[in-house]
Design a protein around this motif. Sequence first.
Motif, PDB file in Angstrom:
ATOM      1  N   TRP A 281       0.821  -1.223   0.000  1.00 28.54           N
ATOM      2  CA  TRP A 281       0.000   0.000   0.000  1.00 28.54           C
ATOM      3  C   TRP A 281       0.857   1.277   0.000  1.00 28.54           C
ATOM      4  N   HIS A 282       2.144   1.129   0.163  1.00 26.12           N
ATOM      5  CA  HIS A 282       3.066   2.274   0.215  1.00 26.12           C
ATOM      6  C   HIS A 282       2.702   3.236   1.350  1.00 26.12           C
ATOM      7  N   ARG A 283       2.297   2.667   2.479  1.00 27.87           N
ATOM      8  CA  ARG A 283       2.016   3.486   3.660  1.00 27.87           C
ATOM      9  C   ARG A 283       2.045   2.612   4.911  1.00 27.87           C
ATOM     10  N   GLU A 284       2.358   3.237   6.028  1.00 22.92           N
ATOM     11  CA  GLU A 284       2.465   2.505   7.295  1.00 22.92           C
ATOM     12  C   GLU A 284       1.072   2.308   7.897  1.00 22.92           C
ATOM     13  N   LEU A 285       0.337   1.376   7.354  1.00 17.66           N
ATOM     14  CA  LEU A 285      -1.036   1.146   7.784  1.00 17.66           C
ATOM     15  C   LEU A 285      -1.110   0.758   9.259  1.00 17.66           C
ATOM     16  N   PRO A 286      -1.959   1.413  10.037  1.00 14.31           N
ATOM     17  CA  PRO A 286      -2.259   0.889  11.380  1.00 14.31           C
ATOM     18  C   PRO A 286      -2.803  -0.535  11.245  1.00 14.31           C
ATOM     19  N   PHE A 287      -2.367  -1.410  12.112  1.00 18.55           N
ATOM     20  CA  PHE A 287      -2.750  -2.824  12.003  1.00 18.55           C
ATOM     21  C   PHE A 287      -3.101  -3.327  13.400  1.00 18.55           C
ATOM     22  N   TYR A 288      -4.411  -3.492  13.646  1.00 18.23           N
ATOM     23  CA  TYR A 288      -4.895  -3.893  14.963  1.00 18.23           C
ATOM     24  C   TYR A 288      -5.490  -5.302  14.875  1.00 18.23           C
ATOM     25  N   TYR A 289      -5.101  -6.146  15.810  1.00 18.09           N
ATOM     26  CA  TYR A 289      -5.466  -7.559  15.694  1.00 18.09           C
ATOM     27  C   TYR A 289      -5.953  -8.095  17.032  1.00 18.09           C
ATOM     28  N   VAL A 290      -6.612  -9.256  16.953  1.00 19.47           N
ATOM     29  CA  VAL A 290      -7.237  -9.872  18.118  1.00 19.47           C
ATOM     30  C   VAL A 290      -6.424 -11.092  18.529  1.00 19.47           C
ATOM     31  N   GLN A 291      -6.063 -11.140  19.794  1.00 25.19           N
ATOM     32  CA  GLN A 291      -5.405 -12.329  20.327  1.00 25.19           C
ATOM     33  C   GLN A 291      -6.428 -13.459  20.405  1.00 25.19           C
ATOM     34  N   ILE A 292      -6.044 -14.655  19.992  1.00 22.96           N
ATOM     35  CA  ILE A 292      -7.029 -15.738  19.909  1.00 22.96           C
ATOM     36  C   ILE A 292      -7.606 -16.047  21.289  1.00 22.96           C
ATOM     37  N   ALA A 293      -8.869 -16.463  21.295  1.00 27.84           N
ATOM     38  CA  ALA A 293      -9.627 -16.688  22.523  1.00 27.84           C
ATOM     39  C   ALA A 293      -9.349 -18.075  23.091  1.00 27.84           C
ATOM     40  N   PRO A 294      -9.703 -18.308  24.353  1.00 30.16           N
ATOM     41  CA  PRO A 294      -9.548 -19.634  24.944  1.00 30.16           C
ATOM     42  C   PRO A 294     -10.328 -20.704  24.180  1.00 30.16           C
ATOM     43  N   PHE A 295      -9.673 -21.844  23.980  1.00 33.01           N
ATOM     44  CA  PHE A 295     -10.304 -22.975  23.297  1.00 33.01           C
ATOM     45  C   PHE A 295      -9.532 -24.233  23.644  1.00 33.01           C
ATOM     46  N   SER A 296     -10.232 -25.354  23.756  1.00 32.89           N
ATOM     47  CA  SER A 296      -9.608 -26.611  24.185  1.00 32.89           C
ATOM     48  C   SER A 296      -8.965 -27.335  23.001  1.00 32.89           C
ATOM     49  N   TYR A 297      -7.788 -26.869  22.627  1.00 28.59           N
ATOM     50  CA  TYR A 297      -7.028 -27.529  21.569  1.00 28.59           C
ATOM     51  C   TYR A 297      -6.496 -28.874  22.056  1.00 28.59           C
ATOM     52  N   ASP A 298      -5.967 -29.652  21.112  1.00 31.99           N
ATOM     53  CA  ASP A 298      -5.534 -31.014  21.423  1.00 31.99           C
ATOM     54  C   ASP A 298      -4.341 -31.039  22.369  1.00 31.99           C
ATOM     55  N   LYS A 299      -3.363 -30.167  22.131  1.00 32.04           N
ATOM     56  CA  LYS A 299      -2.144 -30.163  22.931  1.00 32.04           C
ATOM     57  C   LYS A 299      -2.193 -29.021  23.936  1.00 32.04           C
ATOM     58  N   GLU A 300      -1.594 -29.228  25.073  1.00 27.42           N
ATOM     59  CA  GLU A 300      -1.836 -28.371  26.241  1.00 27.42           C
ATOM     60  C   GLU A 300      -1.496 -26.903  26.037  1.00 27.42           C
ATOM     61  N   TYR A 301      -0.390 -26.600  25.366  1.00 26.88           N
ATOM     62  CA  TYR A 301       0.069 -25.215  25.314  1.00 26.88           C
ATOM     63  C   TYR A 301      -0.011 -24.596  23.911  1.00 26.88           C
ATOM     64  N   GLN A 302      -0.737 -25.221  22.986  1.00 23.24           N
ATOM     65  CA  GLN A 302      -0.786 -24.705  21.616  1.00 23.24           C
ATOM     66  C   GLN A 302      -1.238 -23.252  21.561  1.00 23.24           C
ATOM     67  N   ALA A 303      -2.380 -22.985  22.147  1.00 30.22           N
ATOM     68  CA  ALA A 303      -2.924 -21.631  22.087  1.00 30.22           C
ATOM     69  C   ALA A 303      -2.093 -20.647  22.888  1.00 30.22           C
ATOM     70  N   ALA A 304      -1.565 -21.109  24.033  1.00 33.45           N
ATOM     71  CA  ALA A 304      -0.744 -20.226  24.861  1.00 33.45           C
ATOM     72  C   ALA A 304       0.475 -19.735  24.095  1.00 33.45           C
ATOM     73  N   LEU A 305       1.112 -20.631  23.358  1.00 39.22           N
ATOM     74  CA  LEU A 305       2.301 -20.249  22.589  1.00 39.22           C
ATOM     75  C   LEU A 305       1.945 -19.351  21.413  1.00 39.22           C
ATOM     76  N   LEU A 306       0.787 -19.582  20.794  1.00 40.41           N
ATOM     77  CA  LEU A 306       0.368 -18.717  19.696  1.00 40.41           C
ATOM     78  C   LEU A 306       0.061 -17.313  20.217  1.00 40.41           C
ATOM     79  N   ARG A 307      -0.614 -17.235  21.362  1.00 41.81           N
ATOM     80  CA  ARG A 307      -0.885 -15.917  21.956  1.00 41.81           C
ATOM     81  C   ARG A 307       0.421 -15.199  22.294  1.00 41.81           C
ATOM     82  N   GLU A 308       1.389 -15.950  22.777  1.00 44.42           N
ATOM     83  CA  GLU A 308       2.688 -15.377  23.092  1.00 44.42           C
ATOM     84  C   GLU A 308       3.335 -14.794  21.835  1.00 44.42           C
ATOM     85  N   ALA A 309       3.217 -15.513  20.706  1.00 43.99           N
ATOM     86  CA  ALA A 309       3.755 -15.016  19.437  1.00 43.99           C
ATOM     87  C   ALA A 309       3.011 -13.757  18.987  1.00 43.99           C
ATOM     88  N   GLN A 310       1.692 -13.752  19.182  1.00 45.97           N
ATOM     89  CA  GLN A 310       0.918 -12.559  18.834  1.00 45.97           C
ATOM     90  C   GLN A 310       1.361 -11.368  19.679  1.00 45.97           C
TER      91      GLN A 310
END
Length: 464
Positions: A281-310
């Motif tokens: 876009w040739h501009r520094e677009l503001p970029f606002y995002y949502v941290q994923i919500a709690p959900f019972s994924y298969d492995k214990e820390y999947q979502a926690a690590l993704l939120r940490e990356a976010q």
Amino acid sequence: MIRMFFYSIACLLPAVLHGAIRLPALVGSNMVLQQNDSVSIWGWANPSERITVFTGWDNRSTTVTTSGDAKWTLKVHTPVAGGPYEIRLKGANEIVLKNILIGEVWLCSGQSNMEYGYYNGIRQIAAELPVCHNNNIRFFNIPKTTAASLQDDCSGKWEVCDSNSLKTFSAVGYFFGLKLQQSLGVPVGLINASWGGTPAEVWAPEHLVAGDPILSAAAARLAPSVWWPNKPGYAYNAMIAPLVNFNVKGVIWYQGEANVNTADTYAPLFTGLIKTWRAAWHRELPFYYVQIAPFSYDKEYQAALLREAQARTSALPGTGMVVVADVTENVKDIHPQDKRTVGNRLANWALGENYGKTGFAWKSPVFKEMSISKNKALIRFANVPASLSIKGEAPVALYIAGADHVFYEASAKVDKDVLIVWSKKVEKPEMVRYGFSNTAIGNIFSLEGLPVAPFRTDDLPVAQ
């Protein structure tokens, strides 16, 4: 024979000499153009054809000559918010675009939690239908499409917000736009490019992933699906690339659930995605995002690590992360019903950061540093205007550990922006975790009502 030849040439001449102007889907009646900006109007026509564009807000005309590849583009200056206006384009033919507004334009993208609306059972949208008609909110929905190469056009049309058009639009996008429109008092245009289930790789330009061995290896681990693409760049090529000539104020994004198995590479991938979109876009677009919500994924820390990356991605200037752990009703449902709160919190980021609005908080408290005082851990946070608060009798999803790395449920109390954490089972604390699991729903907030972002003070390896 000769007569038939000249007859055939005569039939072709009108098409050769009087080629029709053609516009991309985004440039049409009912659109919203970004206010106080230099915006592009573009399209196709016969090579060397002169195109004149008349803009109704200033009664000026701008002329351009079509290039040898049958493309043309020009810039027009938009005024402060207002309308409706007309734009008239004249070449060998004439096109009149009607009911155009000048205001604020935002792109809404991501996967299913951005896509979901009325037809996905979002009750808040059903409740809005009788009262939603608003001529100052316009929608553009991009159909789910893929391409192996960059595209210069897409399908879709601009529509006025009403009980019919809202049914097919993003609930989060609508509530975001509604709050902007009501708070700013200007028209708002919303472009929805979202696709449930899609990993971030498909929304990034292919070269970002292909040019990085680590990201490329992570992309190769993505599971194929009959419901969405998994090839890098395929959604970007067809659903984002056609938009880059159209000025937008910024982007809101809700995605990440599809990348929980590749959380270790999500931060560089997501950061790279934002940077490449800004470059397009040739501009520094503001970029606002949502941290994923709690959900019972298969492995214990999947979502926690993704939120940490976010959370790490928020170090990139011009970004902001909305925390939504508190809006989850059922950790067995990956699609929380409360989209109004999500849209409002995204809107507050834009209102506070980009439109100068004050009198409210829009940043969730985030972990800043930890110190140890005897048998207690003192956790300090950024983004705490007044004080923290614990809703309920005791904190939940809060744990503390010592040198043995065994975590115990912790007690805590608040001292303004400091959370004092301890456990009788840990004499010498070394680390604290809060909300660090797939399903944790914490109860620590700022006094303004924003949930504390999940965090951990350690960097111990955990299973993905």
